[in-house]
Design an enzyme around this catalytic site. Sequence first.
Site, PDB file in Angstrom:
ATOM      1  N   GLU A  95       0.851  -1.202   0.000  1.00 18.88           N
ATOM      2  CA  GLU A  95       0.000   0.000   0.000  1.00 18.88           C
ATOM      3  C   GLU A  95       0.881   1.245   0.000  1.00 18.88           C
ATOM      4  O   GLU A  95       2.002   1.207   0.487  1.00 18.88           O
ATOM      5  CB  GLU A  95      -0.945  -0.014   1.217  1.00 18.88           C
ATOM      6  CG  GLU A  95      -0.278  -0.185   2.579  1.00 18.88           C
ATOM      7  CD  GLU A  95       0.319   1.076   3.151  1.00 18.88           C
ATOM      8  OE1 GLU A  95      -0.070   2.147   2.712  1.00 18.88           O
ATOM      9  OE2 GLU A  95       1.183   0.971   4.048  1.00 18.88           O
ATOM     10  N   GLU A 105      -1.621   8.838   5.489  1.00 23.90           N
ATOM     11  CA  GLU A 105      -2.604   9.112   6.536  1.00 23.90           C
ATOM     12  C   GLU A 105      -3.177  10.510   6.287  1.00 23.90           C
ATOM     13  O   GLU A 105      -2.457  11.417   5.883  1.00 23.90           O
ATOM     14  CB  GLU A 105      -1.956   9.024   7.923  1.00 23.90           C
ATOM     15  CG  GLU A 105      -1.569   7.612   8.247  1.00 23.90           C
ATOM     16  CD  GLU A 105      -1.140   7.420   9.692  1.00 23.90           C
ATOM     17  OE1 GLU A 105      -1.449   8.247  10.550  1.00 23.90           O
ATOM     18  OE2 GLU A 105      -0.471   6.398   9.945  1.00 23.90           O
ATOM     19  N   PHE A 111       7.374  16.901  -1.182  1.00 26.50           N
ATOM     20  CA  PHE A 111       8.287  16.348  -0.173  1.00 26.50           C
ATOM     21  C   PHE A 111       9.608  17.089  -0.084  1.00 26.50           C
ATOM     22  O   PHE A 111      10.658  16.496   0.172  1.00 26.50           O
ATOM     23  CB  PHE A 111       8.499  14.839  -0.382  1.00 26.50           C
ATOM     24  CG  PHE A 111       7.422  14.059   0.310  1.00 26.50           C
ATOM     25  CD1 PHE A 111       6.134  14.051  -0.191  1.00 26.50           C
ATOM     26  CD2 PHE A 111       7.682  13.390   1.492  1.00 26.50           C
ATOM     27  CE1 PHE A 111       5.115  13.392   0.475  1.00 26.50           C
ATOM     28  CE2 PHE A 111       6.662  12.728   2.172  1.00 26.50           C
ATOM     29  CZ  PHE A 111       5.379  12.731   1.655  1.00 26.50           C
ATOM     30  N   GLY A 143       8.248  11.602  10.490  1.00 28.23           N
ATOM     31  CA  GLY A 143       7.878  10.652  11.539  1.00 28.23           C
ATOM     32  C   GLY A 143       6.792   9.751  10.999  1.00 28.23           C
ATOM     33  O   GLY A 143       6.712   9.521   9.794  1.00 28.23           O
ATOM     34  N   CYS A 163       5.491   4.792   9.118  1.00 24.95           N
ATOM     35  CA  CYS A 163       6.109   4.158   7.940  1.00 24.95           C
ATOM     36  C   CYS A 163       7.530   4.617   7.641  1.00 24.95           C
ATOM     37  O   CYS A 163       8.442   3.786   7.613  1.00 24.95           O
ATOM     38  CB  CYS A 163       5.236   4.403   6.719  1.00 24.95           C
ATOM     39  SG  CYS A 163       3.652   3.566   6.827  1.00 24.95           S
TER      40      CYS A 163
HETATM   41  C1  UDX Z   1       3.906   7.582   4.109  1.00 25.84           C
HETATM   42  C2  UDX Z   1       3.963   7.503   2.585  1.00 25.84           C
HETATM   43  O1  UDX Z   1       3.784   8.804   2.027  1.00 25.84           O
HETATM   44  C3  UDX Z   1       2.913   6.535   2.066  1.00 25.84           C
HETATM   45  O2  UDX Z   1       2.994   6.420   0.661  1.00 25.84           O
HETATM   46  C4  UDX Z   1       3.204   5.186   2.734  1.00 25.84           C
HETATM   47  O3  UDX Z   1       2.536   4.126   2.275  1.00 25.84           O
HETATM   48  C5  UDX Z   1       3.034   5.333   4.248  1.00 25.84           C
HETATM   49  O4  UDX Z   1       4.010   6.280   4.671  1.00 25.84           O
HETATM   50  P1  UDX Z   1       2.432   8.841   5.907  1.00 25.84           P
HETATM   51  O5  UDX Z   1       3.249   8.123   6.937  1.00 25.84           O
HETATM   52  O6  UDX Z   1       0.959   8.926   6.072  1.00 25.84           O
HETATM   53  O7  UDX Z   1       2.674   8.188   4.461  1.00 25.84           O
HETATM   54  O8  UDX Z   1       2.973  10.338   5.874  1.00 25.84           O
HETATM   55  P2  UDX Z   1       3.648  11.292   4.804  1.00 25.84           P
HETATM   56  O9  UDX Z   1       2.636  12.213   4.272  1.00 25.84           O
HETATM   57  O10 UDX Z   1       4.475  10.544   3.849  1.00 25.84           O
HETATM   58  O11 UDX Z   1       4.611  12.130   5.778  1.00 25.84           O
HETATM   59  C6  UDX Z   1       5.640  11.467   6.512  1.00 25.84           C
HETATM   60  C7  UDX Z   1       6.412  12.442   7.351  1.00 25.84           C
HETATM   61  O12 UDX Z   1       7.192  13.306   6.532  1.00 25.84           O
HETATM   62  C8  UDX Z   1       5.547  13.355   8.224  1.00 25.84           C
HETATM   63  O13 UDX Z   1       6.130  13.429   9.509  1.00 25.84           O
HETATM   64  C9  UDX Z   1       5.599  14.697   7.518  1.00 25.84           C
HETATM   65  O14 UDX Z   1       5.439  15.782   8.389  1.00 25.84           O
HETATM   66  C10 UDX Z   1       7.009  14.664   6.926  1.00 25.84           C
HETATM   67  N1  UDX Z   1       7.186  15.519   5.735  1.00 25.84           N
HETATM   68  C11 UDX Z   1       6.458  15.271   4.611  1.00 25.84           C
HETATM   69  C12 UDX Z   1       8.124  16.542   5.754  1.00 25.84           C
HETATM   70  O15 UDX Z   1       8.806  16.773   6.761  1.00 25.84           O
HETATM   71  N2  UDX Z   1       8.297  17.288   4.615  1.00 25.84           N
HETATM   72  C13 UDX Z   1       7.574  17.083   3.480  1.00 25.84           C
HETATM   73  O16 UDX Z   1       7.789  17.804   2.499  1.00 25.84           O
HETATM   74  C14 UDX Z   1       6.629  16.034   3.477  1.00 25.84           C
END
Ligand code: UDX
Length: 426
Positions: A151, A155, A249, A257, A260
């Site tokens: 997947e 979230e 990103f 955090g 995943c």
């Molecule tokens: C992630 C993946 O995006 C998803 O495809 C996978 O299957 C599950 O893990 P998720 O854990 O829901 O999803 O969060 P995501 O939106 O990826 O963000 C992860 C972390 O990165 C968060 O702590 C977020 O604050 C941080 N982040 C994200 C940044 O610090 N900078 C960014 O530009 C994007």
Amino acid sequence: MRICIVGAGYVGLTTAAALADFGHEVLCVDMEESKIESLRQGIVPIYEPGLDELIHKNVSDKKLFFSSQVAESIQDYPIVLIAVGTPSNDDGSSNLTFIKQVVDVIASTTNVYKIIITKSTVPPGTNEWIHKTLIEKGLKEDSFDIVSNPEFLREGFAIWDLYHPNKLVFGTKTSRPIKALRKLYERGKAPYIFTSLTGAELIKYASNAFLATKISFANEMARICDAYEVDYADIAKGLGTDPRIGRYFLNSGLGFGGSCLPKDLSSLKHSAVNKNVETKLLDAVRDVNETQIDQYLNKLTTKLPNLTEKQITVWGVTFKPDTDDLRSSPAITLIKKLVEKGCRVHTYDPIVKLDLPDVYAHINRYESVTDSDALIISTEWKQFLESDWLEIKSRMKGSIILDARNCIDGKLVRKYGFVYLGIGNI
Ligand code: UDX
């Protein structure tokens, strides 16, 4: 189609609700009886936008069911989708205890052809191991197919992602289950990627490792920008216009955090080391992430040199906005470090009332700043951006805002008399 989803956690529940809404008959099972009982009473145990409505709709349409009878349910359904947790062991490897339990049940209950889909994130080689184990436990080659179908749900956007996937990845050993897989996901239009079992597992790890790499790159660039008094937002904009790089990103902040990215990075490293492959890049990505909170604390002490007995308010405690998930939340690490330094920490979060020793959790964001020396923004909830800064300024004792997600309009809050701080935001 009739599908039994094993695991009513985040992935299992959202996938169950969406597949039922696609028109399939879905039974979601979990060993935790209390969780299943709550779901049967309409109480959804996690916060995910749109999930409550989707579950209620499909339960009343008699397309979605819940059960704690795991073995009977697995036996009864021709497609079993495994969505159990694979938490980290202390050494960073993935703990496959729950996967092994499900495999044992499948081995002991399968007597007619079954498609077994692994949705849980598992290290390279796991699905090959499942296949081998089922054969060793007496299943015939032609009595089952195993599919590695990771997947990619974010979230906060999981329902949207289920309806609008950017890819559907299937690792298989034969072409036999492909027709059924196409039918299962026919509502989610996206490129299909067919590969080996281990190929699919590695697509998942590579995706999350790459996302983590982008974030650590952004954070390191923001540190360099800070040293040269350059606004990192301009750099991100400049990078983002190049389609080979892309803007997604590249937001700098407290670091990544959640359930995943940190876990998958450690597990991938562990799998690489097992095969004597060096992981210099993955190590650097983790190191930048782990030192990011101290960078922000150092920034705070440039204006508030002695943190002892200072009152600090932290807005946002989850690992990102639009979720109630506290797993590997950088905000929690930050709060614990502030407490260790002798600060009186007050928190506000739009969904979670944090329960930590020596931390005062508020349910009103304005009350949370009363008499505080500094306000730290640790997740970029939309409502934080639209705050009444005049009210906040009049309630606070000090005037420092540490924007640890670069989400507040610095020029605006300075007009209200705040000292606006961040890394790479000037
Ligand atoms: C992630 C993946 O995006 C998803 O495809 C996978 O299957 C599950 O893990 P998720 O854990 O829901 O999803 O969060 P995501 O939106 O990826 O963000 C992860 C972390 O990165 C968060 O702590 C977020 O604050 C941080 N982040 C994200 C940044 O610090 N900078 C960014 O530009 C994007």
